[in-house]
Write a protein that holds these residues in place. Sequence first.
Motif, short mmCIF file in Angstrom:
data_model
loop_
_atom_site.label_atom_id
_atom_site.label_comp_id
_atom_site.label_asym_id
_atom_site.label_seq_id
_atom_site.Cartn_x
_atom_site.Cartn_y
_atom_site.Cartn_z
N TYR B 29 57.41 2.50 -53.66
CA TYR B 29 58.41 3.38 -54.26
C TYR B 29 57.78 4.23 -55.37
O TYR B 29 56.97 3.75 -56.14
N SER B 30 58.20 5.45 -55.45
CA SER B 30 57.55 6.39 -56.36
C SER B 30 58.04 6.29 -57.79
O SER B 30 57.39 6.80 -58.71
N ASN B 31 59.18 5.63 -58.01
CA ASN B 31 59.74 5.55 -59.36
C ASN B 31 60.07 4.12 -59.75
O ASN B 31 61.23 3.76 -59.93
N ASP B 54 56.46 8.07 -66.55
CA ASP B 54 55.01 8.16 -66.43
C ASP B 54 54.39 8.72 -67.70
O ASP B 54 54.90 9.67 -68.29
N LYS B 69 51.21 5.92 -63.58
CA LYS B 69 51.42 5.83 -62.14
C LYS B 69 50.14 6.17 -61.37
O LYS B 69 49.92 5.66 -60.28
N SER B 70 49.27 6.98 -61.95
CA SER B 70 48.04 7.37 -61.25
C SER B 70 47.14 6.17 -60.99
O SER B 70 46.40 6.14 -60.00
N SER B 72 48.52 2.94 -61.36
CA SER B 72 49.45 1.81 -61.12
C SER B 72 49.24 0.71 -62.17
O SER B 72 49.09 -0.47 -61.85
N TYR B 96 62.52 -0.56 -56.65
CA TYR B 96 63.49 0.26 -55.93
C TYR B 96 64.73 0.44 -56.77
O TYR B 96 65.37 -0.51 -57.15
#
Lengths: 112, 114
Positions: B29-31, B54, B69-70, B72, B96
Motif C-alpha cells: 500500500y502506498s500510504n 512522508d 517512503k523511499s 521504507s 491499508y
Amino acid sequence: EAAVTQSPRNKVTVTGGNVTLSCRQTNSHNYMYWYRQDTGHGLRLIHYSYGAGNLQIGDVPDGYKATRTTQEDFFLLLELASPSQTSLYFCASSEGTGKEVFFGKGTRLTVV
Amino acid sequence: GDSVTQTEGLVTLTEGLPVMLNCTYQTIYSNPFLFWYVQHLNESPRLLLKSFTDNKRTEHQGFHATLHKSSSSFHLQKSSAQLSDSALYYCALSGYQGGRALIFGTGTTVSVSP
C-alpha cells in the motif's frame, strides 16, 4: 483514556483443555484485536474484528477461535490447548486504521 | 503480506548518549501508517508516536522519527537517553487505510545504565 479489561489475568490449564479469554472495551471502538506476545517474536496478531458479529483472521490463527458478541465484548477460545500456546495474550481496541490502539493489561496463559 | 523488521533485539547504552532504533517495513500500500509503541516492564504497550506523512519529522516525549517512503524506514531516535527510557520498543505498521490491523515488529529492548 480508553479502557480495555481482560479476564482472567492469569490462567493455568492442562494440555487438551478448553480456555476462554474475555475482553471488554467501554469506549465504543469498532475495532478489537487479540495478540500474543512471545520473546523473540514480538506481538503477533491472532484475530481481529470490525464490529459485532465480524471476525477477521490474523497472522497466527491456528488453534484459536474468536467471537465478537457485542461491540464491547471480544472472546478468544482455545478448544484444545497445547503447550505452544503458553503466552501473554493482549486484547486491544481502536477507532480504526491509523488511530491509536489501546491495550488491556494482558492475560498470562500457561498450558501444562 | 505486510511486515516490519527491527534488526536490533537488544540495545544497551549509557545514560546521556543518543539512541537510534531501526525500523523498516514492507507493504503493497502506498500510504501506510507507521507507529512506535513502548512497553515498560510489567505494563502494556502504549503509543509513543505515529506518522502518515512522508519526510515529516514526528516528535513526542523527546523521541522523534521520520517516515521515509523511499527507503521504507521509520527509525526512532532520541538525542540523550534517560534511565526511564529502558523498555521494549515496537515498530508497527498499518498498511491499508480501509481497516487492516496493526502489524508489529519483533521489538527492541533498550537498557539504559547510569
